[in-house]
Write a protein that holds these residues in place. Structure first.
Motif, PDB file in Angstrom:
ATOM      1  N   ALA A 271      74.258   7.719  30.035  1.00  0.00           N
ATOM      2  CA  ALA A 271      75.374   6.853  30.412  1.00  0.00           C
ATOM      3  C   ALA A 271      76.415   6.794  29.298  1.00  0.00           C
ATOM      4  O   ALA A 271      77.627   6.795  29.568  1.00  0.00           O
ATOM      5  CB  ALA A 271      74.861   5.454  30.735  1.00  0.00           C
ATOM      6  N   ALA A 272      75.971   6.762  28.036  1.00  0.00           N
ATOM      7  CA  ALA A 272      76.887   6.700  26.903  1.00  0.00           C
ATOM      8  C   ALA A 272      77.726   7.968  26.790  1.00  0.00           C
ATOM      9  O   ALA A 272      78.878   7.928  26.351  1.00  0.00           O
ATOM     10  CB  ALA A 272      76.104   6.476  25.608  1.00  0.00           C
ATOM     11  N   ARG A 273      77.175   9.096  27.208  1.00  0.00           N
ATOM     12  CA  ARG A 273      77.900  10.366  27.116  1.00  0.00           C
ATOM     13  C   ARG A 273      78.933  10.510  28.225  1.00  0.00           C
ATOM     14  O   ARG A 273      79.769  11.416  28.194  1.00  0.00           O
ATOM     15  CB  ARG A 273      76.913  11.548  27.183  1.00  0.00           C
ATOM     16  CG  ARG A 273      75.813  11.518  26.138  1.00  0.00           C
ATOM     17  CD  ARG A 273      76.336  11.304  24.741  1.00  0.00           C
ATOM     18  NE  ARG A 273      77.101  12.448  24.255  1.00  0.00           N
ATOM     19  CZ  ARG A 273      77.815  12.452  23.151  1.00  0.00           C
ATOM     20  NH1 ARG A 273      77.899  11.344  22.427  1.00  0.00           N
ATOM     21  NH2 ARG A 273      78.467  13.541  22.780  1.00  0.00           N
ATOM     22  N   TYR A 274      78.864   9.632  29.236  1.00  0.00           N
ATOM     23  CA  TYR A 274      79.812   9.702  30.360  1.00  0.00           C
ATOM     24  C   TYR A 274      80.494   8.353  30.554  1.00  0.00           C
ATOM     25  O   TYR A 274      80.455   7.760  31.639  1.00  0.00           O
ATOM     26  CB  TYR A 274      79.092  10.129  31.634  1.00  0.00           C
ATOM     27  CG  TYR A 274      78.596  11.556  31.581  1.00  0.00           C
ATOM     28  CD1 TYR A 274      79.429  12.625  31.906  1.00  0.00           C
ATOM     29  CD2 TYR A 274      77.293  11.846  31.188  1.00  0.00           C
ATOM     30  CE1 TYR A 274      78.980  13.941  31.847  1.00  0.00           C
ATOM     31  CE2 TYR A 274      76.837  13.158  31.119  1.00  0.00           C
ATOM     32  CZ  TYR A 274      77.687  14.195  31.450  1.00  0.00           C
ATOM     33  OH  TYR A 274      77.237  15.497  31.382  1.00  0.00           O
ATOM     34  N   GLY A 275      81.096   7.862  29.486  1.00  0.00           N
ATOM     35  CA  GLY A 275      81.880   6.639  29.573  1.00  0.00           C
ATOM     36  C   GLY A 275      81.082   5.383  29.793  1.00  0.00           C
ATOM     37  O   GLY A 275      81.591   4.412  30.356  1.00  0.00           O
ATOM     38  N   LYS A 276      79.835   5.373  29.370  1.00  0.00           N
ATOM     39  CA  LYS A 276      78.950   4.213  29.539  1.00  0.00           C
ATOM     40  C   LYS A 276      78.911   3.749  30.992  1.00  0.00           C
ATOM     41  O   LYS A 276      79.044   2.551  31.300  1.00  0.00           O
ATOM     42  CB  LYS A 276      79.378   3.068  28.621  1.00  0.00           C
ATOM     43  CG  LYS A 276      79.248   3.407  27.140  1.00  0.00           C
ATOM     44  CD  LYS A 276      79.549   2.209  26.256  1.00  0.00           C
ATOM     45  CE  LYS A 276      79.350   2.579  24.776  1.00  0.00           C
ATOM     46  NZ  LYS A 276      79.613   1.434  23.879  1.00  0.00           N
ATOM     47  N   SER A 277      78.715   4.719  31.879  1.00  0.00           N
ATOM     48  CA  SER A 277      78.674   4.428  33.308  1.00  0.00           C
ATOM     49  C   SER A 277      77.403   3.681  33.675  1.00  0.00           C
ATOM     50  O   SER A 277      76.289   4.186  33.482  1.00  0.00           O
ATOM     51  CB  SER A 277      78.746   5.742  34.097  1.00  0.00           C
ATOM     52  OG  SER A 277      78.511   5.516  35.463  1.00  0.00           O
ATOM     53  N   ARG A 278      77.567   2.475  34.214  1.00  0.00           N
ATOM     54  CA  ARG A 278      76.405   1.675  34.617  1.00  0.00           C
ATOM     55  C   ARG A 278      75.698   2.292  35.818  1.00  0.00           C
ATOM     56  O   ARG A 278      74.473   2.270  35.899  1.00  0.00           O
ATOM     57  CB  ARG A 278      76.852   0.248  34.941  1.00  0.00           C
ATOM     58  CG  ARG A 278      75.709  -0.676  35.334  1.00  0.00           C
ATOM     59  CD  ARG A 278      76.172  -2.102  35.491  1.00  0.00           C
ATOM     60  NE  ARG A 278      76.678  -2.631  34.232  1.00  0.00           N
ATOM     61  CZ  ARG A 278      77.141  -3.872  34.096  1.00  0.00           C
ATOM     62  NH1 ARG A 278      77.175  -4.696  35.142  1.00  0.00           N
ATOM     63  NH2 ARG A 278      77.587  -4.291  32.928  1.00  0.00           N
ATOM     64  N   ARG A 279      76.469   2.861  36.742  1.00  0.00           N
ATOM     65  CA  ARG A 279      75.869   3.476  37.916  1.00  0.00           C
ATOM     66  C   ARG A 279      74.992   4.662  37.530  1.00  0.00           C
ATOM     67  O   ARG A 279      73.898   4.857  38.074  1.00  0.00           O
ATOM     68  CB  ARG A 279      76.963   3.931  38.883  1.00  0.00           C
ATOM     69  CG  ARG A 279      77.711   2.790  39.557  1.00  0.00           C
ATOM     70  CD  ARG A 279      78.724   3.315  40.549  1.00  0.00           C
ATOM     71  NE  ARG A 279      79.435   2.225  41.225  1.00  0.00           N
ATOM     72  CZ  ARG A 279      80.377   2.409  42.144  1.00  0.00           C
ATOM     73  NH1 ARG A 279      80.735   3.651  42.482  1.00  0.00           N
ATOM     74  NH2 ARG A 279      80.968   1.369  42.710  1.00  0.00           N
ATOM     75  N   LEU A 280      75.471   5.466  36.583  1.00  0.00           N
ATOM     76  CA  LEU A 280      74.683   6.607  36.124  1.00  0.00           C
ATOM     77  C   LEU A 280      73.397   6.141  35.447  1.00  0.00           C
ATOM     78  O   LEU A 280      72.330   6.735  35.651  1.00  0.00           O
ATOM     79  CB  LEU A 280      75.508   7.454  35.153  1.00  0.00           C
ATOM     80  CG  LEU A 280      74.792   8.683  34.571  1.00  0.00           C
ATOM     81  CD1 LEU A 280      74.358   9.623  35.688  1.00  0.00           C
ATOM     82  CD2 LEU A 280      75.695   9.402  33.577  1.00  0.00           C
ATOM     83  N   ALA A 281      73.494   5.077  34.654  1.00  0.00           N
ATOM     84  CA  ALA A 281      72.312   4.546  33.983  1.00  0.00           C
ATOM     85  C   ALA A 281      71.269   4.079  34.985  1.00  0.00           C
ATOM     86  O   ALA A 281      70.067   4.340  34.829  1.00  0.00           O
ATOM     87  CB  ALA A 281      72.708   3.396  33.054  1.00  0.00           C
ATOM     88  N   VAL A 282      71.723   3.394  36.034  1.00  0.00           N
ATOM     89  CA  VAL A 282      70.800   2.921  37.076  1.00  0.00           C
ATOM     90  C   VAL A 282      70.152   4.105  37.792  1.00  0.00           C
ATOM     91  O   VAL A 282      68.943   4.120  38.055  1.00  0.00           O
ATOM     92  CB  VAL A 282      71.543   2.023  38.085  1.00  0.00           C
ATOM     93  CG1 VAL A 282      70.641   1.708  39.283  1.00  0.00           C
ATOM     94  CG2 VAL A 282      72.007   0.736  37.409  1.00  0.00           C
ATOM     95  N   LEU A 283      70.964   5.120  38.105  1.00  0.00           N
ATOM     96  CA  LEU A 283      70.448   6.299  38.794  1.00  0.00           C
ATOM     97  C   LEU A 283      69.397   7.020  37.955  1.00  0.00           C
ATOM     98  O   LEU A 283      68.324   7.391  38.455  1.00  0.00           O
ATOM     99  CB  LEU A 283      71.599   7.258  39.121  1.00  0.00           C
ATOM    100  CG  LEU A 283      71.203   8.581  39.799  1.00  0.00           C
ATOM    101  CD1 LEU A 283      70.525   8.314  41.135  1.00  0.00           C
ATOM    102  CD2 LEU A 283      72.433   9.471  39.968  1.00  0.00           C
ATOM    103  N   VAL A 284      69.687   7.220  36.674  1.00  0.00           N
ATOM    104  CA  VAL A 284      68.735   7.891  35.781  1.00  0.00           C
ATOM    105  C   VAL A 284      67.452   7.078  35.651  1.00  0.00           C
ATOM    106  O   VAL A 284      66.348   7.630  35.635  1.00  0.00           O
ATOM    107  CB  VAL A 284      69.372   8.132  34.395  1.00  0.00           C
ATOM    108  CG1 VAL A 284      68.338   8.679  33.416  1.00  0.00           C
ATOM    109  CG2 VAL A 284      70.545   9.087  34.508  1.00  0.00           C
TER     110      VAL A 284
END
Length: 207
Positions: free
Chosen positions: A107-120
């Motif tokens: 998530a930090a590598r892609y603009g601290k995306s919360r959605r990406l963090a949840v998905l991962v």
């Protein structure tokens, strides 16, 4: 074969040894001693990769198909030998941004995306649950085999092991407020357990 009480005593004794080692490591860290923060502890700590199921799988594969088991370990070996620069860079980034999980890292590598963090996180949970189940199954099979001649054996081994693991994790893995803090006690306990695994693998290999 062991009786239920003998095996339970051995298992409880081993867990208590791990508790004492972890407590000792935490106490040394609080006193400012760096005795256990060395290359030996970190190297042995990598042995956490070899789980109970790995023990069964590697030994069984080697006994039935010879060297076919070796590719299981080639990936980690090549990563450690050739990927040192990449690992160092990942650790540096994680320390700079106080990252403690793969979800936070991506998530930090892609603009601290919360959605990406949840998905991962969801993918990681779905992926790791079957593997945890295999570890519990391996321990359960071991208990069942050792106690197969014991008439008084009647307990849910998997549940007992899961509870012990959860208690150990709560006491030495998640009790600190700062999740980026070095877990000296936990690292020392994992390293000791890895040493036992190495001895077991060598003895079984020689046999």
């Amino acid at each position: 074969m062991f009786s239920l009480w003998q095996l339970s005593g051995l298992a409880l004794g081993y867990v208590l040894v791990l508790f004492v080692i972890a407590w000792w490591g935490d106490r040394a860290a609080r006193q400012g001693r760096k005795t256990f923060q060395n290359a030996w502890v970190y190297s042995l700590g990598l042995g956490v990769y070899c789980t109970s199921w790995t023990f069964y799988g590697a030994v069984g594969e080697a006994a039935q198909n010879g060297w076919n088991y070796l590719p299981i370990y080639l990936g980690p070996i090549l990563t450690v030998l050739l990927g040192g620069a990449l690992i160092y860079k990942m650790v540096t980034v994680a320390q700079q941004h106080h990252i403690t999980s793969i979800a936070d890292f991506l998530a930090a590598r892609y603009g601290k995306s919360r959605r990406l963090a949840v998905l991962v996180t969801l993918v990681a949970i779905i992926g790791v649950l079957p593997y945890i189940a295999l570890q519990l199954k391996a321990v359960t099979l071991s208990f069942d085999y050792v106690l197969k001649d014991s008439a008084q054996y009647d307990m849910d081994t998997a549940l007992l092991v899961a509870v012990l693991m959860a208690v150990f994790t709560l006491l030495f893995g998640t009790r600190h407020i700062d999740t980026t803090e070095h877990q000296s006690g936990l690292m020392l306990a994992v390293s000791f357990e890895s040493f036992i695994k190495v001895v077991a693998f060598v003895l079984l290999g020689l046999y």
